[in-house]
Design an enzyme around this catalytic site. Structure first.
Site, short mmCIF file in Angstrom:
data_model
loop_
_atom_site.label_atom_id
_atom_site.label_comp_id
_atom_site.label_asym_id
_atom_site.label_seq_id
_atom_site.Cartn_x
_atom_site.Cartn_y
_atom_site.Cartn_z
N GLU A 1 -4.05 -10.54 -0.05
CA GLU A 1 -4.87 -10.48 1.16
C GLU A 1 -6.29 -10.84 0.76
O GLU A 1 -6.78 -10.37 -0.26
CB GLU A 1 -4.87 -9.07 1.79
CG GLU A 1 -3.52 -8.65 2.32
CD GLU A 1 -3.49 -7.22 2.88
OE1 GLU A 1 -4.54 -6.71 3.31
OE2 GLU A 1 -2.40 -6.63 2.87
N GLU B 1 0.81 -1.22 0.00
CA GLU B 1 0.00 0.00 0.00
C GLU B 1 0.84 1.27 0.00
O GLU B 1 0.74 2.08 0.91
CB GLU B 1 -0.94 0.00 1.22
CG GLU B 1 -2.03 -1.06 1.15
CD GLU B 1 -3.19 -0.67 0.25
OE1 GLU B 1 -3.12 0.39 -0.44
OE2 GLU B 1 -4.17 -1.43 0.21
#
Ligand code: IPT
Length: 954
Positions: free
Chosen positions: A481, A405
């Site tokens: 994820e 991220e």
């Protein structure tokens, strides 16, 4: 000492190199250090880096440790938001600074040989002085840093001083979703400078020939000895072909002991032969596509934070292996190097992720994101180099991940380019590069199943740039994820697994995440965000693991184990089907015991012989009498012999099938039922036989789960808006109908005209049995999923045991029920509870055929039978208590036992981060009927609760 606020990653450090232990002497500098926490770097005591400084007024702190977990400052948790202004590279002025000092003695004979001071991890920035001389400084909390101490080292007493700032420019690159915790949290060691400074093992496996090649690049010429493969003192730098080797895989972690020698020095190493490729759109190891059954692992211990012992690392791996997990993404930083050695040894695929995240720039539309700012280029490259160099010799590491991220930008591209050049043998992962321009695998987090299905068919939405689109469409796909394991959940794991089975391109994923990051707390039990009065925090979002903070597996892990089992066993019709889902192993290491149980009681057992994938005939089952009960055959796959990660007999997989149906229930003669058994004001039943009860009545509410509370329009908001948490029951009428009693009610919330009409038809049957048929009819608009549809009743507090025949032993919900198997179970009421750190709905047992709830006294019990099944929850507090509590420790037993008997509950989904409950598992309001029979248990002990009953738990 001002570099903590500039872009540079450090100064005075040695070049990064591989982590390894040579036989060169070392001094372990872990232990108790003198410690003082200053409020800011400028407030560090004058001269405290000098050897003569008097530190007798200071406290002490262990190394490795975080100072916040030892009474200095406080832990703080944020997910995405930075806990300081976006003002890079400046940290805030309030910047607690840990001053560390310790002495060590150096043997005069050694002093002349110089030394290397190695730090495995310091959060977030530190400067080092030895005997008053500044050696350098470093940022990059979860990465090693080394300093040459040769000029500063003295014979005899040496004084080491370290100053660690809590915040630094580096903090902008370390915005991972976790606690902010500071200090020297990994090992510190002083090494004699190694002759062999660095080496890079290249050990490939050729699956077409079964041969291997080994070549070890070294910083100085060295010889290689690998006795098992007949190499003795050969030049390490040349390629050595070996006609036959056993390859390394996560399933078969074959390591060869070897030794590098140079000068008088020896380095022991363990080599694993394997070849990783992206070919024909698939990620392969040793020529075969692999499937990730992974987890995201943060390093965590509830008492020591990210300072984790080897014992904890090993415990994680053993737990993972025992739950069929085969892969770890080291979210979101390199773990302690020992962890990766243990992954080599015990067998896990590792996606090694760099210590990098700039997620908080999301809140300003990524304006000023360091990933795209050339001033940060060196810091980015430095982080990647330090990881790749450190971990390049680990066969378990099969992919490098640039970080998490951090938006996009040329600094990330530069990391990828450097890595590809340095180590072409491993593919590169980076999720946030959605176009996969610098990554070798296409990766997403939390996509819904329909999107994964499209990607699996290589039919995803095209990118605007056709070349980029063609590139990405040809890549394998992983979910870095998915299935957010926060609180009760995740739901829907098997829906993803089906897609991984269906589409070769979908090579599995990594559940978010391994462990709840709860911190042991005197009042709360386990603390989460906000419990330390943080100014900004993200509450219990840090409690989202498959294991509780103390590493007890949560039901989510039990479910995951079942969903990803490497052997599928289906029992049905007249055969057992065995599917081998390993990527490499056959079934020869497993044994296949079976049991046949009539109503949960074993009537026959045996072992299937010579099992190979395909169909195996059913074993010969005993003839059962005409009136025998429901009968199930359970086949298990267990380890035939001990493995390094589990003992012989450890269960890997299982399957169950019904071989004899539920017998038809004989209609019992009815008796007349007396109106007196009911409360005339509410219509609720008052007793079952001699057992006082607050009779069952309609219940739609559950204490919202974290997943109910998530998503753009949380179910919880809809439910509270509709007043489901404050329903009122109005008695419409109570009357005799034949011998039955019929109670009509209308159930609705203040201010709303929507209602459920609930009609209870009670019949008395022979033997003191009471049969209830509940009819539910929605009135008005019910255009949302219900939390639950069922009954709640109250029993006397003396009830303390539950025995049941049905799904178990653990909790189950519509979209998380694979792990529940049909059997007979017995537990205390306490054992029925799942202690989620943040209290919420839990403990539902599904497919229950009958249950007996009993207490100490004879006759103090209730039997409930389903037609055919019901959901069962038993607890000493109400759903409202669960809803109101913020920590498990706040739940206090009441003077009653609350029992929910459900026709159905809504699924769980994973909306706390990701998609909500899939349509198939949503509980929609519609007319329904539900029947149960109640009877007082009159024996000393219920028959279900007999001790030693096979197939029971607890
Ligand atoms: C994703 C993060 O990568 C991870 O660190 C964690 O925060 C997780 O979410 C939620 O627990 S990012 C999210 C915006 C999908």
């Amino acid at each position: 000492m001002s570099e903590y606020r500039d872009f540079s990653p450090g100064s005075g450090r040695r070049a990064p190199r591989a982590a390894f232990a040579s036989d060169a002497p070392r001094i372990d500098l872990n232990g108790v250090w003198r410690f003082h926490l200053a409020p800011a770097p400028g407030a560090a005591p004058e001269g405290s880096h000098l050897p003569g400084f008097d530190d007798s007024g200071w406290g002490e702190l262990p190394v490795p440790a975080h100072w916040q977990l030892h009474g200095h400052g406080r832990p703080a948790y944020t997910n995405v938001v930075y806990p300081f202004p976006l003002d890079a590279p400046h940290p805030p002025d309030e910047n607690p600074t840990g001053c560390y000092r310790r002495e060590f003695e150096l043997d005069p004979q050694r002093a002349g040989r110089g030394g290397v001071l190695r730090f495995e991890g310091v959060d977030s920035f530190f400067t080092v002085w030895l005997n008053g001389r500044e050696l350098g400084c470093s940022a990059g909390s979860r990465l090693p840093a080394e300093f040459d101490v040769t000029g500063a080292l003295r014979a005899g007493r040496n004084v080491l001083a370290i100053r660690v700032t809590q915040w630094s420019a580096g903090s902008y690159l370390e915005d991972q979703d976790m606690w902010w915790l500071s200090g020297i949290f990994r090992d510190v060691v002083l090494l004699e400078p190694p002759v062999l400074n660095d080496f890079f093992v290249h050990a490939d496996y050729d699956h077409t020939t079964g041969g291997g090649t080994v070549r070890i690049e070294t910083s100085v010429p060295a010889t290689l000895t690998l006795p098992e493969l007949g190499l003795h003192g050969v030049p390490s730098d040349e390629p050595h072909s070996i006609p036959a080797v056993e390859p390394w895989t996560a399933e078969t972690p074959r390591l060869y002991d070897a030794e590098l020698a140079t000068g008088g020095e020896r380095v022991a190493l363990r080599i694993g032969f394997r070849t990783v490729r992206v070919e024909d759109g698939l990620l392969t190891v040793n020529g075969r596509p692999i499937r990730f059954r992974g987890v995201n692992r943060h390093e965590w211990h509830p008492e020591t934070g990210r300072a984790v012992s080897e014992e904890t690392m090993r415990a994680d791996i053993l737990l993972m292996k025992r739950h069929n997990v085969n892969a770890v993404r080291t979210s979101h930083y390199p773990p302690h190097p020992r962890f990766l050695e243990l992954c080599d040894e015990l067998g896990l695929w590792v996606v090694a992720e760099c210590d990098l995240e700039t997620h908080g720039y999301f809140f300003v539309d990524w304006r000023g994101n360091p990933s795209a700012d050339p001033r940060w280029r060196e810091a980015y490259l430095d982080r990647m180099r330090r990881m790749v160099e450190r971990d390049k010799n680990r066969p378990s590491v099969i992919m490098w991940s640039l970080g998490n991220e951090s938006g996009t930008g040329d600094n990330l591209r530069a990391m990828a380019e450097w890595t590809r050049e340095r180590d072409p043998s491993r593919p590169i992962h980076y999720e946030h590069d959605h176009d996969s321009t610098y990554a070798d695998v296409y990766s997403l987090m939390y996509p819904p199943v329909d999107e994964v299905d499209r990607i699996g068919r290589r039919e995803e939405e095209p990118l605007a740039d056709t070349a980029a689109d063609a590139h990405r469409r040809a890549l394998p796909f992983v979910l870095c994820e998915y299935a957010h394991a926060m609180g009760n959940g995740p739901g829907g794991l098997s829906d993803y697994e089906e897609l991984f089975d269906r589409h070769p391109r979908c090579q599995g994923g990594f559940v978010w995440e391994w462990i709840d990051h709860g911190i042991v707390h005197p009042e709360h039990g386990h603390a989460y965000g906000g419990d330390f009065d943080e100014e900004v925090h993200d509450g219990n979002f840090v409690i989202d693991g498959l294991v509780f903070p103390d590493r007890t597996p949560s039901p989510g892990l039990i479910e995951y184990k079942k969903v990803i089992e490497p052997v599928r066993i289906s029992v049905g019709g007249d055969a057992i089907r065995i599917e081998n889902r390993h990527d490499f192993r056959d079934l020869s290491h497993l044994a296949f015991p079976w049991t046949c149980e009539e109503e949960g009681v074993v009537v026959a057992e045996g072992v299937l012989e010579d099992v190979t994938p395909g169909e195996v005939p059913l074993p010969k089952l005993p003839e059962l009498p005409e009136n025998a009960g429901e009968t199930w055959l359970t086949v298990r796959a267990v380890l035939a012999a001990a493995e390094p990660w589990a003992p012989a007999g450890h269960e890997v997989a299982w399957g169950q099938g019904r071989v004899r149906p539920v017998p038809a229930r004989p209609r019992r003669p009815r008796r007349d039922l007396d109106l007196d058994a009911f409360d005339p004001l509410t219509g609720r039943l008052r007793a079952v036989g001699g057992l006082a009860v607050a009779g069952p009545r309609l219940d739609l509410w559950r204490a919202p789960t974290d997943n109910d509370r998530g998503g753009p329009l949380p179910d919880e908001r809809v439910w509270r808006g509709a007043g489901l948490d404050r329903l009122r029951h109005r008695l419409v009428g109570i009357e005799r109908d034949g011998g039955d009693v019929v109670v009509r009610t209308r159930v609705a919330a203040a201010g709303h005209d929507r209602a459920m009409s609930a009609t209870y038809r009670w019949s008395a049957e022979e033997g003191g049995r009471l049969r209830l048929e509940l009819g539910v009819e929605p009135e008005g608009e019910w255009n949302f999923a219900l939390p639950r549809l069922g009954l709640r009743m109250e029993l006397p507090s003396g009830i303390d045991r539950v025995a049941w025949y049905g799904g178990g032993p653990g909790e189950a919900y519509a979209d998380s029920r694979q792990a529940a198997r049909i059997g007979r179970y017995a537990m205390t009421v306490e054992e029925m509870q799942i202690p989620y750190v943040f209290p919420q709905e839990n403990g539902n047992r599904m497919d229950v055929r009958w249950a007996e709830l009993t207490g100490g006294d004879p006759g103090h019990g209730l039997r409930i039978e389903g037609e055919p099944v019901f959901g069962l929850t038993v607890r000493r507090w109400t759903s409202e208590d669960l809803d109101a509590a913020r920590h498990h420790a706040e739940l206090v037993p009441r003077e009653a036992v609350y029992v929910n008997l459900d026709l159905a509950q809504n699924g769980l989904g994973t909306a706390s981060c990701g998609p909500g409950v899939l349509p198939a598992y949503r509980l929609t309001a519609r007319p329904a009927t539900f029947a149960l029979t109640f009877a007082q248990v009159t024996g000393q002990r219920s028959r279900g609760a007999m001790p030693g009953m096979p197939g029971t738990a607890g």
